[in-house]
Every structure is written in C-alpha cells, then in structure tokens.
Motif scaffolding. Structure first.
Motif, PDB file in Angstrom:
ATOM      1  N   THR A 192     -19.165   4.934  27.194  1.00  0.00           N
ATOM      2  CA  THR A 192     -18.390   4.322  26.119  1.00  0.00           C
ATOM      3  C   THR A 192     -16.945   4.129  26.564  1.00  0.00           C
ATOM      4  N   GLN A 248     -15.543  -9.048  24.128  1.00  0.00           N
ATOM      5  CA  GLN A 248     -14.197  -8.654  24.510  1.00  0.00           C
ATOM      6  C   GLN A 248     -13.405  -9.906  24.876  1.00  0.00           C
ATOM      7  N   ILE A 303     -11.348  -6.943  20.750  1.00  0.00           N
ATOM      8  CA  ILE A 303     -12.779  -7.025  20.475  1.00  0.00           C
ATOM      9  C   ILE A 303     -13.008  -7.774  19.168  1.00  0.00           C
ATOM     10  N   ASP A 346     -21.084  -8.946  24.736  1.00  0.00           N
ATOM     11  CA  ASP A 346     -20.977  -8.182  25.971  1.00  0.00           C
ATOM     12  C   ASP A 346     -20.706  -6.705  25.717  1.00  0.00           C
ATOM     13  N   CYS A 347     -20.771  -6.310  24.434  1.00  0.00           N
ATOM     14  CA  CYS A 347     -20.601  -4.890  24.102  1.00  0.00           C
ATOM     15  C   CYS A 347     -21.131  -4.647  22.695  1.00  0.00           C
ATOM     16  N   ILE A 366     -16.629   1.337  22.044  1.00  0.00           N
ATOM     17  CA  ILE A 366     -17.572   0.298  22.415  1.00  0.00           C
ATOM     18  C   ILE A 366     -18.509   0.802  23.512  1.00  0.00           C
ATOM     19  N   ILE A 367     -19.691   0.203  23.556  1.00  0.00           N
ATOM     20  CA  ILE A 367     -20.666   0.440  24.615  1.00  0.00           C
ATOM     21  C   ILE A 367     -20.794  -0.855  25.390  1.00  0.00           C
ATOM     22  N   PRO A 368     -20.288  -0.941  26.616  1.00  0.00           N
ATOM     23  CA  PRO A 368     -20.411  -2.190  27.379  1.00  0.00           C
ATOM     24  C   PRO A 368     -21.881  -2.517  27.634  1.00  0.00           C
ATOM     25  N   LEU A 369     -22.210  -3.799  27.614  1.00  0.00           N
ATOM     26  CA  LEU A 369     -23.578  -4.245  27.862  1.00  0.00           C
ATOM     27  C   LEU A 369     -23.677  -4.906  29.247  1.00  0.00           C
TER      28      LEU A 369
END
Length: 392
Positions: free
Chosen positions: A323, A346, A351, A369-370, A389-392
C-alpha cells in the motif's frame, strides 16, 4: 453469518494454508519465486583486492613516481609477482593487485616513457580505485533471508555467493472454474442472453505475474451435479477458484455443491465492497476460494485474497498487497458498514476515482491503476486529504 472484516478474513485464509514443500531449483528457474531458507555466502567477494579501473598498481607513498613497470595483472590471469620499492604493475579492471601495491594510478593520469611510469594528474592515495577483498561480502556472511523474493539482483547475489541453485517452494497449481448458464467462451458468438466468460482469462492474467501454474477447467452450467463433478476434478490443485454462484440466489450453487463434494467452509461474506459474497474453505488437501461473478468484484477479491494466498503458499515474507499513501484530487463521501475498494487513477493533481464504481463496469476497471481503500465508517474525505491506495 455476520460479515467478516477483510483483515480477519485474510488471516483466516492464511491459517487454512500449509506452505508448499521446498525444492532445490537452478538459479535460472528461481526468478520471481521466494526463498524457502536463508542462505549465506560460500566465498569472499571480491576474492582478493581488485582494481576498479584500468591503470597501474603502485605504492601510494611513492607518488608521483617514477616507477619501473615490472609486471602485468589481468582478470583471470596468473597471480602477479610482489612489487618492490619503485616498481609498478600494469593492471586491468577486475584484476588482483600484486602484493605490496595499495593504489591504482588510472590510465588517464599516467605517463609512460620506455618502462618508466609517472603520475601526471589526480590524487594518488592509499586504497584509491581498489576494491578490498571481501568488501561486498565475506565467506559465511548472510546473503538473503527466507521469504525474500528472488529478482535479478538477488539471483546475481546468490551466484556471486557461490550458489548454483536455491531452495524455493514448489509452484502452486490453481484450478479455475467459471460458473453460469449464461457464459460462453471468450471469442465465441454471444447470442441474446449470453455473455463472454471474462473472469478466467482475467484471473489467469493476474496470476501470470506469480510463480504458479494455472489450470482452466472451463465453464460449468448452473447444475448441482455438474458443479460437484467440476470440484472433484479440481481437487488435484493446490487452490480451487470458482467465480460466480457464490451468493444466495436459486442459481447460486457453489456453496451447496462445495458441501456435497465434501468441502469444509471456513468463512463466507466479507465486509467489503465490491466482493461481499466471497467464500473460503478446504476440499481435501486443496484450498477453495469462491469469488463473486461480477468481473470487478472478482478482480478486487482476487487482488486481496487469491494473489496473497499464492504468495503465502510460495513462502513470501509479506504476502499482502503493498500500500501507498496518496492525495485525493477530489473529495470522497463517507463509508458505511463495509470497507470500500474504489477503482481510481493517479494523476498530476492526485488520485481520482474512475467514472463508474459498478461491480460490472469493466471499462472503468480497465482505466484504473490503483484501488483506494476506505475502511468501514470512514468520514468524508476532502480534496487534498491523504488516502491509502493499492497500486494495480
């Protein structure tokens, strides 16, 4: 059955799992896997004091010379003879220093006439352009800890440490089952009332970044016997993943089929949005995850549960998704009784959530993207406020 908090559900899922056995694997096949046991160096690196530059090995106290060139040292060549007072050794990058030398006069700062060498520029101090023996690591030093992921740098470190193979855990096998009378294979004609099966290729794509083997068992109709048979075929896998049929409708047969196949349910229904109807348990030696059928819900629950489970089985020290903290470009409303995982992008101003948060909105998902994680009961978040956030 009450809704289970996400963190508690993740912990319970890991508690169901037994780490896969370790196997000695050649370095070239270890990339992306996790180390099962800590390793130490089996040699010194560098093995001796080496030159970091092309030039001449000399005694620094004799600056600026002259020195008489009496030897040559190259990487992989014979050991150079010791230097006496007033002597120098022609040396190349990576070559060992001769005994008695303590500095390198680099080629650009040297002048040679006949066999006499003089320094013409630069500072020549003890240790200049020298890589001391064992300055990277020494024999017996810890190199990598158990649970470390093996990328290119870690592979190089292990190789230089004297290892040709490493203990990593066996690659898990994941069986995918797609459920629903409405589904047809991706790319097949879709007459009215039918829908391309997107979850299996999506999950296979997510899993492609991890060291695992994926077995797609295809589409199972909304038929109890067919679902029980599919689960029986999948029991050879380490993880069985079904998508769809995990809710409470008349056609949601995954839960009764799982029970009829002999599975033991550990939890069902998570306090999260999207993804509430996720279920987990064991079927013989296999772990079972029943993901929602809507593709966005399947994507989010796979990110939070399936991928961490694969990492956990593979020996990852920290299997949960990483995260970050980021600033909001626009405000967010308060949350209710479930954790929200909002699809977002982002941008230069921070965001911002994507156009639709509907659990079937794959076009919006493809823009994200997150994920913004908003815990249950979070108050309104203002523009500029920090969020997780959780980056994807």
């Amino acid at each position: 059955m009450s809704l289970l908090p996400v963190a508690e559900a993740q912990a319970r899922l890991f508690a169901l799992a037994t780490l896969l056995p370790a196997e000695q694997t050649p370095l070239v096949a270890c990339t992306g896997r996790w180390l099962a046991q800590s390793i130490i160096a089996l040699r010194d690196q560098p093995w001796a004091a080496l030159s970091a530059m092309d030039g001449y090995a000399v005694r620094a106290a004799e600056e600026p010379g002259p020195w008489r060139i009496t030897a040559t040292s190259s990487a992989g060549g014979p050991p150079p003879a010791s230097l006496g007072p007033g002597e120098a050794c022609r040396i190349f990058t990576g070559a060992p220093l001769p005994p008695g030398a303590d500095a390198i006069l680099i080629q650009e700062n040297a002048a040679v006439e006949a066999d006499l060498l003089r320094a013409i520029d630069g500072t020549l101090a003890t240790g200049r352009h020298v890589r001391p023996a064992a300055s990277d690591f020494g024999n017996g030093a810890p190199l990598l800890e158990a649970g470390a992921r093996l990328g290119p740098a870690q592979i190089a470190l292990a190789a230089l440490g004297g290892h040709g193979q490493l203990p990593v855990r066996r690659r898990p096998c994941i069986a995918l089952i797609s459920t629903g009378d409405e589904l047809v294979p991706a790319g097949a004609p879709t007459p009215p009332g039918r829908l391309p099966s997107s979850n299996a290729p999506m999950l296979a794509a997510l899993l492609a970044a991890l060291p695992c083997d994926v077995m797609d068992l295809g589409i199972v109709p909304d038929d109890l016997d067919a679902m029980v048979a599919a689960l029986a075929r999948a029991k050879q896998a380490d993880i069985i993943v079904s998508t769809g049929g995990a809710s409470v409708g008349d056609h949601d047969l995954v839960r009764p089929a799982f029970a009829q196949a002999g599975g033991t349910l550990d939890f069902w229904k998570i306090a999260m949005r999207p993804g509430k109807p996720l279920m987990a348990g064991r079927l013989d030696s296999a772990l079972f995850l029943g993901l929602p059928g809507n593709p966005v819900s399947a994507f989010v629950t796979a990110t939070l549960f399936l991928l961490p489970l694969v990492r956990h089985l593979s020996g990852a020290h920290d299997p949960l998704p990483p995260t970050l903290e980021a600033r909001l470009a626009s405000p967010l409303p308060q949350t209710a009784e479930r954790d929200d995982y909002l699809r977002a992008r982002q941008g230069k101003d921070g965001i911002v959530t994507v156009t639709s948060q509907d659990s079937a909105a794959t076009a919006a998902l493809a823009m994200a993207d997150c994920l913004i994680h908003r815990p249950a009961g979070s108050p309104t978040a203002a523009q500029g406020e920090s969020v997780t956030i959780i980056p994807l």
